[in-house]
Design a protein around this motif. Structure first.
Motif, short mmCIF file in Angstrom:
data_model
loop_
_atom_site.label_atom_id
_atom_site.label_comp_id
_atom_site.label_asym_id
_atom_site.label_seq_id
_atom_site.Cartn_x
_atom_site.Cartn_y
_atom_site.Cartn_z
N ASN A 55 -4.96 -3.96 5.15
CA ASN A 55 -5.21 -4.00 3.68
C ASN A 55 -5.34 -5.41 3.21
OD1 ASN A 55 -5.21 -3.35 1.01
ND2 ASN A 55 -2.95 -3.39 0.60
N ASN B 74 -6.00 3.79 -3.81
CA ASN B 74 -4.48 3.16 -3.76
C ASN B 74 -4.02 3.10 -5.04
OD1 ASN B 74 -2.45 1.87 -2.74
ND2 ASN B 74 -3.45 -0.01 -2.38
N THR C 21 -10.44 -1.88 0.92
CA THR C 21 -10.38 -3.12 0.02
C THR C 21 -11.20 -2.45 -1.52
OG1 THR C 21 -11.18 -5.14 -0.86
CG2 THR C 21 -12.34 -3.81 1.02
N ILE D 98 1.01 -1.19 0.15
CA ILE D 98 -0.12 -0.08 -0.14
C ILE D 98 0.83 1.22 -0.14
CG2 ILE D 98 -0.13 0.13 2.62
CD1 ILE D 98 -3.21 0.88 2.05
N TYR E 201 -12.81 2.41 2.30
CA TYR E 201 -12.15 2.29 3.72
C TYR E 201 -13.29 2.14 4.68
CZ TYR E 201 -9.06 2.99 7.35
OH TYR E 201 -8.17 2.91 8.77
N CYS F 131 -11.17 2.39 -3.99
CA CYS F 131 -11.15 1.46 -2.64
C CYS F 131 -12.14 2.02 -1.83
CB CYS F 131 -10.14 1.14 -2.27
SG CYS F 131 -8.76 0.49 -2.84
#
Length: 379
Positions: free
Chosen positions: A303, A360, A339, A174, A367, A365
């Protein structure tokens, strides 16, 4: 008072943390925009933002923003700017940039015209016809967005996410700036019991430790502008001393990292050593199914592997189900996961108390943040 502006580009979704951080540094007239934050500049702020920013991708001098729908408008707009303030007779000044949704769509053509306009300006100021460009670089960056031209000079060199501790990384690391922002959004305390059960190369562990101990992420690296004769070298020394004086090494912070891959565990420990936080970062091999909460409070951020990244989708969803079983709602504990998988909440078995859209790199993504207190209030 400053008479120039600075701009810090950032990943989409990090404009708020970056603006907040810059205000705390003492920056004035801070203005968040899409993918960047603009603020008033000074030599001290160039050094301070480079050394201390956790969320910026780089620090740039904002020369100007103006409309241009033709190459002639672009040329004249660029030539009218005071490039001689930052670029000397022998300095290199490469040009790069991008064009989006604009009449001027050819990056190579815009690059050439901007370079020519800067040369013409400097020729008139230095009374020379040829520039050797053998000196230190003043990298010019342009962005033409919806016919508005922004022109910047980079002061950072390599991106600020390159802290220096992660020469090697696991297969799907990440970004450091994003990891730091996840720590910010989850409000990790200075005395936190921090856990990453998928620690990989240790980026989240290290960024959490740097934040908790208030260690400036760029305090040990170099920046392009340090070699410029237009900025007093004493400014950099003073700002590094300032940053080090603000460090807090007796906070009680502990970071624990787990990973099923022994090579990742070894790499995370090595990177923590390079970052100077090995004293509060502990890593070991452990499967997610063996996770156990220890203590009255804890902050879990991770992550997890996802489909198309390291695992096929079915294997990733099975991991999410296991996570839902081992991460039990409990007062004093929080859990946050990043993700791109839209099925995460369904597999995990619970809806998040809060969600944030983050990127990312170029991957969009979510959170997902779980706090028992907030879930209780919503019921």
């Amino acid at each position: 008072m400053s008479d120039f502006q600075l701009v810090c580009p950032c990943l989409f979704g990090l404009e708020g943390p970056l603006a907040d951080e810059l205000r705390k540094m003492g920056a004035e007239n801070v203005a968040p925009q899409n993918g960047r934050v603009v603020f008033d500049g000074s030599d001290e702020m160039i050094a301070r933002a480079n050394i201390c920013s956790r969320y910026a991708e780089r620090v740039q001098i904002l020369m100007a923003t103006f409309p241009a729908r033709s190459f002639e408008e672009l040329f004249q707009g660029v030539r009218n700017l005071p490039w001689e303030r930052w670029i000397g007779k022998t300095d290199a000044f490469p040009v790069n940039g991008s064009c989006l949704n604009s009449q001027l769509a050819s990056v190579p053509d815009c690059q050439s015209i901007i370079k020519k306009a800067v040369v013409e300006r400097l020729k008139s100021k230095y009374s020379v016809n040829w520039f050797e460009e053998t000196g230190l670089p003043r990298k010019i960056h342009f962005l033409i967005l919806k016919d508005m031209v922004s022109l910047m000079i980079d002061t950072s060199g390599p991106g600020l996410h390159k802290r220096g501790y992660r020469a090697n990384a696991t297969e799907a690391p990440i970004r450091e700036t994003l990891a730091a922002a996840m720590v910010y959004f989850s409000r990790v305390r200075h005395d936190a019991n921090f856990i990453d059960p998928f620690c990989g190369s240790g980026t989240l562990l290290i960024e959490a430790a740097l934040t908790a101990l208030n260690i400036a992420p760029g305090v040990s690296r170099r920046f392009d502008a340090e070699g410029w004769n237009t900025i007093d070298s004493g400014v950099w020394k003073k700002e590094r001393e300032r940053a080090r004086s603000l460090e807090m090494h007796d906070t009680g912070f502990i970071a624990k990292g787990y990973d099923i891959d022994p090579a990742a565990v070894a790499l995370a420990a090595e990177n923590a050593q390079k970052a100077g936080v090995s004293g509060c970062v502990h890593v070991e091999r452990r499967d997610i199914a063996d996770f156990r909460e220890e203590g009255d409070f804890g902050c879990v951020i991770c992550n997890p592997p996802y489909g198309e990244r390291l695992l096929d989708l079915r294997a990733a969803e099975e991991i999410y189900r296991t996570m839902g079983k081992v991460f039990v709602p409990r007062r004093g504990w929080s859990y946050s996961f990043i993700t791109p998988d839209e099925t995460f909440e369904k597999c995990f078995g619970r809806r998040a108390a809060k969600r944030r859209k983050l990127y990312n790199g170029m991957i969009r993504c979510q959170y997902y943040m779980y706090f028992k207190e907030k879930n209780e209030q919503e019921k």
